[in-house]
Design a protein around this motif. Structure first.
Motif, PDB file in Angstrom:
ATOM      1  N   GLU A   1      -1.559  10.440 -68.735  1.00 40.77           N
ATOM      2  CA  GLU A   1      -2.305  10.880 -67.551  1.00 40.77           C
ATOM      3  C   GLU A   1      -3.695  11.400 -67.908  1.00 40.77           C
ATOM      4  O   GLU A   1      -4.694  11.040 -67.269  1.00 40.77           O
ATOM      5  CB  GLU A   1      -1.520  11.978 -66.825  1.00 40.77           C
ATOM      6  CG  GLU A   1      -0.241  11.510 -66.180  1.00 40.77           C
ATOM      7  CD  GLU A   1       0.520  12.658 -65.545  1.00 40.77           C
ATOM      8  OE1 GLU A   1       0.183  13.043 -64.413  1.00 40.77           O
ATOM      9  OE2 GLU A   1       1.449  13.178 -66.201  1.00 40.77           O
TER      10      GLU A   1
ATOM     11  N   LEU B   1      -7.460   9.693 -66.875  1.00 41.71           N
ATOM     12  CA  LEU B   1      -8.540  10.369 -66.158  1.00 41.71           C
ATOM     13  C   LEU B   1      -9.846  10.308 -66.952  1.00 41.71           C
ATOM     14  O   LEU B   1     -10.916  10.040 -66.394  1.00 41.71           O
ATOM     15  CB  LEU B   1      -8.155  11.819 -65.879  1.00 41.71           C
ATOM     16  CG  LEU B   1      -6.955  12.031 -64.950  1.00 41.71           C
ATOM     17  CD1 LEU B   1      -6.606  13.504 -64.861  1.00 41.71           C
ATOM     18  CD2 LEU B   1      -7.237  11.475 -63.557  1.00 41.71           C
TER      19      LEU B   1
ATOM     20  N   GLU C   1     -11.198  12.334 -61.326  1.00 40.90           N
ATOM     21  CA  GLU C   1     -10.369  13.537 -61.367  1.00 40.90           C
ATOM     22  C   GLU C   1      -8.986  13.356 -60.763  1.00 40.90           C
ATOM     23  O   GLU C   1      -8.140  14.237 -60.905  1.00 40.90           O
ATOM     24  CB  GLU C   1     -11.097  14.679 -60.636  1.00 40.90           C
ATOM     25  CG  GLU C   1     -12.406  15.091 -61.311  1.00 40.90           C
ATOM     26  CD  GLU C   1     -13.070  16.247 -60.608  1.00 40.90           C
ATOM     27  OE1 GLU C   1     -12.541  16.699 -59.573  1.00 40.90           O
ATOM     28  OE2 GLU C   1     -14.119  16.715 -61.109  1.00 40.90           O
ATOM     29  N   ALA C   2      -8.742  12.230 -60.089  1.00 41.59           N
ATOM     30  CA  ALA C   2      -7.445  11.988 -59.463  1.00 41.59           C
ATOM     31  C   ALA C   2      -6.764  10.801 -60.129  1.00 41.59           C
ATOM     32  O   ALA C   2      -7.405   9.769 -60.387  1.00 41.59           O
ATOM     33  CB  ALA C   2      -7.610  11.714 -57.970  1.00 41.59           C
TER      34      ALA C   2
ATOM     35  N   ASP D   1      -4.537   8.611 -59.053  1.00 47.47           N
ATOM     36  CA  ASP D   1      -4.526   7.373 -58.265  1.00 47.47           C
ATOM     37  C   ASP D   1      -5.851   6.633 -58.391  1.00 47.47           C
ATOM     38  O   ASP D   1      -5.881   5.398 -58.493  1.00 47.47           O
ATOM     39  CB  ASP D   1      -4.236   7.676 -56.796  1.00 47.47           C
ATOM     40  CG  ASP D   1      -2.777   8.008 -56.550  1.00 47.47           C
ATOM     41  OD1 ASP D   1      -1.940   7.735 -57.446  1.00 47.47           O
ATOM     42  OD2 ASP D   1      -2.456   8.533 -55.467  1.00 47.47           O
ATOM     43  N   ASP D   2      -6.951   7.383 -58.378  1.00 45.36           N
ATOM     44  CA  ASP D   2      -8.269   6.755 -58.532  1.00 45.36           C
ATOM     45  C   ASP D   2      -8.428   6.162 -59.924  1.00 45.36           C
ATOM     46  O   ASP D   2      -9.008   5.082 -60.091  1.00 45.36           O
ATOM     47  CB  ASP D   2      -9.375   7.778 -58.277  1.00 45.36           C
ATOM     48  CG  ASP D   2      -9.412   8.276 -56.840  1.00 45.36           C
ATOM     49  OD1 ASP D   2      -8.888   7.561 -55.959  1.00 45.36           O
ATOM     50  OD2 ASP D   2      -9.935   9.381 -56.607  1.00 45.36           O
TER      51      ASP D   2
END
Length: 310
Positions: A185, A189, A195-196, A198-199
């Motif tokens: 994770e 990022l 910062e998210a 999903d993005d």
């Protein structure tokens, strides 16, 4: 050669402690062990021992006793070490604290791993023999790019972008030369610059054929184009999480090599199956101490998968 790993090789110095020390704190360790490590060497051992692949390792060690011992240990595992060169540096070393819950804190002194930023001709020939090239970022980014350029037509490049810090300086070039990207994770990022999560997944999935985001005890997310699936983790009691991600990566690479498919034929089914194999091997690995020492055999992984559903 089925899988060629270009990466780091370290001597791990592992101290068992009650908890990870805070800044300025001194703790007494209950034990101290020296063993083989380095993300690249760990992944090579996993691809060979747990994944059952033919494996070659390309890297660098110093002229010290540690380097000779680490090279010999890989060879004893059935790994081709003709691509391991000696350089006038100390062999890479990792200082690892492991607490009572199996969590760790690691400091790496790169040593010989940082001594070269391009392959020798002999190393390039080893890379060119690969069905799957597996790299990480504990070696210079320029060396990863050189290795990616040296692979043969139709060979996979699987990049484990860990540690993530070196990735930003050559992100676009690295992704352009990558078929499957494996990140956790935090690395996702940083690699995506958002910062998210999903993005980050959406951004990275647009640039590589396959994306795997490892989520620790929550398993991993596998993405190919517009398709995605979650691969759950096996429930185990961890003893030492050192090298768990490396075991996952090595076994995933071995599964891709065993498929006989080319990168342009990657699909969600193939990549998810490879991730499931990696997840089982890494779950078994965390129940044992050490990095390379903890890597299970392919027979052990098969038995574990038969008896333990994620």
């Amino acid at each position: 050669m089925s899988v060629v790993v270009v990466g780091s090789i370290n001597q791990d110095v592992v101290a068992r402690v009650a908890r990870i020390p805070a800044p300025g704190e001194t703790l007494l360790a209950s034990s101290l062990v020296r063993t083989g490590g380095g993300k690249g060497a760990n992944q090579a051992v996993a691809a060979r021992r747990a994944g059952g692949a033919e494996v070659a390792f390309v890297g660098a060690v110093g002229t010290d006793a540690a380097g000779a011992a680490l090279r010999a240990a890989l060879e004893a595992d059935g790994i081709d070490v003709s691509g391991v060169v000696q350089v006038d540096e100390v062999t890479g070393t990792a200082l690892i604290s492991v607490d009572a819950s199996g969590e760790n804190a690691i400091v790496v002194a790169a040593g010989a791993n940082a001594a070269r930023d391009s392959l020798t001709d002999a190393q390039g020939a080893v890379v060119a023999s690969a069905s799957v090239l597996l790299t990480q970022l504990e070696i210079p980014v320029a060396l990863v790019r050189d290795a990616a350029a040296a692979r043969g037509e139709g060979a996979w490049h699987v990049l484990n972008a860990a540690p993530s810090a070196p990735f930003a300086s050559a992100r676009d070039a690295l992704l352009a030369a990558t078929d499957v990207l494996i990140v956790n994770e935090h690395e996702a990022l940083e690699a995506a610059g958002v910062e998210a999560l999903d993005d980050a997944v959406a951004e990275l999935a647009r640039t590589v054929r396959g994306l795997v985001v490892t989520l620790g005890s929550r398993g991993c997310l596998v993405v190919c184009g517009d398709e995605r699936t979650a691969v759950p983790a096996h429930v185990v009691t961890p003893v030492d999480t050192t090298g768990a991600g490396d075991t996952f990566c090595g076994v995933l690479a071995a599964a891709l090599a065993a498929s006989g498919r080319r990168p342009d034929a990657v699909g969600l089914d193939l990549l998810a199956d490879a991730a499931r194999a990696g997840a089982a091997a890494s779950a078994l690995a965390v129940t044992r101490p050490g990095a390379q020492d903890a890597v299970p055999t392919s027979d052990e992984v098969a038995a574990f998968r038969k008896e333990n559903r994620p």
